[in-house]
Design an enzyme around this catalytic site. Structure first.
Site, mmCIF file in Angstrom:
data_model
loop_
_atom_site.group_PDB
_atom_site.id
_atom_site.type_symbol
_atom_site.label_atom_id
_atom_site.label_comp_id
_atom_site.label_asym_id
_atom_site.label_seq_id
_atom_site.Cartn_x
_atom_site.Cartn_y
_atom_site.Cartn_z
ATOM 1 N N LYS A 76 0.845 -1.204 0.000
ATOM 2 C CA LYS A 76 0.000 0.000 0.000
ATOM 3 C C LYS A 76 0.878 1.252 0.000
ATOM 4 O O LYS A 76 1.929 1.272 0.653
ATOM 5 C CB LYS A 76 -0.893 -0.029 1.252
ATOM 6 C CG LYS A 76 -1.847 1.151 1.385
ATOM 7 C CD LYS A 76 -2.720 0.989 2.640
ATOM 8 C CE LYS A 76 -3.681 2.144 2.830
ATOM 9 N NZ LYS A 76 -4.499 1.996 4.055
ATOM 10 N N SER A 151 -9.588 2.340 3.492
ATOM 11 C CA SER A 151 -8.725 3.031 2.561
ATOM 12 C C SER A 151 -7.843 2.107 1.708
ATOM 13 O O SER A 151 -7.368 2.517 0.650
ATOM 14 C CB SER A 151 -7.828 4.006 3.323
ATOM 15 O OG SER A 151 -6.925 3.315 4.162
ATOM 16 N N SER A 175 -9.350 -0.204 7.691
ATOM 17 C CA SER A 175 -8.897 -0.084 6.306
ATOM 18 C C SER A 175 -8.401 -1.342 5.632
ATOM 19 O O SER A 175 -8.273 -1.361 4.414
ATOM 20 C CB SER A 175 -7.814 0.976 6.193
ATOM 21 O OG SER A 175 -8.427 2.209 5.958
HETATM 22 N N1 GLN Z 1 -12.474 4.681 7.205
HETATM 23 C C1 GLN Z 1 -11.694 5.015 8.356
HETATM 24 C C2 GLN Z 1 -11.205 6.443 8.265
HETATM 25 O O1 GLN Z 1 -11.444 7.066 7.269
HETATM 26 C C3 GLN Z 1 -10.570 4.056 8.536
HETATM 27 C C4 GLN Z 1 -9.397 4.324 7.703
HETATM 28 C C5 GLN Z 1 -8.218 3.453 8.032
HETATM 29 O O2 GLN Z 1 -8.353 2.406 8.686
HETATM 30 N N2 GLN Z 1 -7.052 3.889 7.607
HETATM 31 O O3 GLN Z 1 -10.604 6.946 9.161
#
Ligand code: GLN
Length: 468
Positions: A76, A151, A175
């Site tokens: 990632k 994400s 995420s």
């Molecule tokens: N959707 C969550 C956020 O926007 C989690 C994102 C993540 O785990 N990096 O914070």
């Protein structure tokens, strides 16, 4: 390669029926075929093939190779690889090259793992559908008009299209687990402190963990055991992290079902019914199953977004146009350089969180928001700890929704609310896994989440192995 576990691949490699070059070439073909899904930002073709042929040479000559020889990983775009661009899918890090490897990358390379490329994600890992990426959204293979989750959307799609064995992602609030649920793959977030965050672009440091997505629990187990452990560069890794994780568990496990989660008003009715049937048909058969009482679910989203925004505002202050990546031009003062670089470099959602974070930390509102957020976090930790004394693991939903359309208008708050089930493990530090349990009538995957006590990732992987 999809049906092949690493163990499988390796026995073919050592029997001479398969070469590492063949594996890598197969994956590269999948990346090519599915390039319209925008899962990869960059493919490291030459290095991957070069490393593959070195390994083949060693294997043919009977020389020793590492435990990950034959394993290929996608990375990632928030994890640093030496000499490679890393941007957090943000313009502010445009063309920034990492001078060093993240600790997890070093550990993978030491065991002869191969890195195949850099995957798309939401900017600085902030988002739930990969639409906040500077490089444009990644798309779900199951329907190119659908989001893959976020994400780590690109990471999940890299597994969905069978372009690597395991995808390295990051999980601050779901995420890796939520995109896994949206793509029919498995995503695991280890215990906070299980592995080093050195070389992971920080979003909310007390929540962030590197997580893994794959098709087979045993591959996640092998990888996790290799990348875990204490690190001189990250004092938040616990010495307990050096103990190996095992999924060989004989005892009959006792599972707590978070019914308040499945019955929550935000749940899609089809996901609710399907999950309940899965619990009745599959879990009740194998385990002792009881209700796990949890009445704090409506507190998790406000607590998570207050605290992570606060940490993000501090962490992202380093991107000032001076030290890394993008720098605004035609400026007349240092202040203007900061302002313009940040205004032009950050996307909308990142700015929203920096401003929210700065607000909740400001002297006038600290007590009302940040301090109360910390208090709520402690209450949540206490509650989950007490559940873990009663149960081996908690079963709850991972997401209330199916993947939505790529052009569906969703307000920021609505999007935040869709994280209602995935943020709890990060707020409390406990490990969690998302596993696919079936498909909807329209052919979209349905996932379920399992949370265990700290350091008991083995139980999560054992349950995954039992039921998949
Ligand atoms: N959707 C969550 C956020 O926007 C989690 C994102 C993540 O785990 N990096 O914070």
């Amino acid at each position: 390669m999809k049906s092949n576990t690493l163990q499988n691949l390796r026995s073919q490699l050592f029997d001479g029926n398969l070469s590492v070059c063949e594996i890598v070439n197969y994956y590269l073909e999948q990346i090519d075929t599915h390039s319209s899904l925008n899962a990869y930002i960059e493919v490291w073709k030459d290095e991957a093939l070069q490393k593959a042929s070195e390994l083949d040479h060693k294997i043919t000559n009977g020389k020793e190779v590492g435990k990950l020889a034959g394993a290929v990983f996608s990375v990632k775009d928030v994890i640093c690889v030496e000499d490679k661009i890393v941007t957090g899918a943000s313009k502010i890090l445009d063309n920034y090259r990492s001078p060093f490897n993240a600790t997890v990358i070093d550990k993978i390379l030491q065991e002869d793992g191969i890195l195949i490329g850099r995957t798309n994600c939401d900017e600085f890992a902030m988002g739930s559908d990969n639409r906040n990426s500077f490089y444009g959204p990644a798309l779900n293979k199951l329907g190119e008009d659908k989001v893959p989750g976020g994400s780590s959307g690109g990471a999940a799609v890299s597994i969905q299209i069978d372009s690597c064995l395991v995808a390295l992602g990051s999980d601050t609030g779901g995420s890796v687990r939520q995109p896994a649920a949206f793509t029919g793959t498995i995503g695991i977030k280890p215990t906070y402190g299980r592995l080093s965050r050195y070389g992971l672009l920080a979003y909310a440091s007390s929540f962030d963990q590197i997580g893994l997505i794959g098709n087979h629990p045993e591959d996640l187990l092998t990888t996790l055991n290799i990348i875990s452990g204490t690190d001189i560069n990250d004092g938040t890794v616990s010495p307990t992290a050096n103990e190996a994780i095992s999924a060989t568990i004989e005892a009959k496990l006792k599972l707590g079902i978070m019914n308040s989660g499945f019955d929550h008003h935000s749940m899609d009715p089809e996901i609710r019914t399907f999950s309940k049937q899965f619990i009745e048909k599959t879990l009740q058969d194998k385990y002792t199953v009881e209700n796990a009482e949890f009445d704090l679910i409506d507190y998790v989203i406000p607590t998570y977004y207050i605290l992570t925004s606060a940490e993000a505002s501090a962490n992202l202050s380093r991107y000032d146009g001076v030290r890394y990546g993008y720098r605004a031009e035609n400026v007349k003062s240092l202040n203007e350089l900061y302002t313009k670089s940040r205004t032009q470099g950050f996307g909308k959602e990142v700015k929203r969180r920096i401003i929210t974070g700065t607000y909740v930390l400001s002297s006038g509102y600290y007590d009302a928001y940040y301090k109360r957020g910390q208090q709520a976090r402690r209450i949540l930790v206490k509650k989950i700890k007490s559940l873990m004394e009663e149960f081996d693991a908690i079963i709850c939903p991972i997401t209330p929704k199916f993947p939505w359309s790529i052009d569906e208008k969703i307000s920021p708050v609505e999007l935040y609310m869709s994280d209602i089930f995935s943020v709890l493990p990060n707020l409390t530090g406990f490990p969690a896994i998302s596993i696919p349990i079936g498909t909807s009538q329209n052919g979209y995957p349905i996932g379920i989440q399992i949370i265990s006590n700290s350091w008991e990732e083995g139980k999560l992987l054992k349950i995954a192995q039992d039921v998949l």
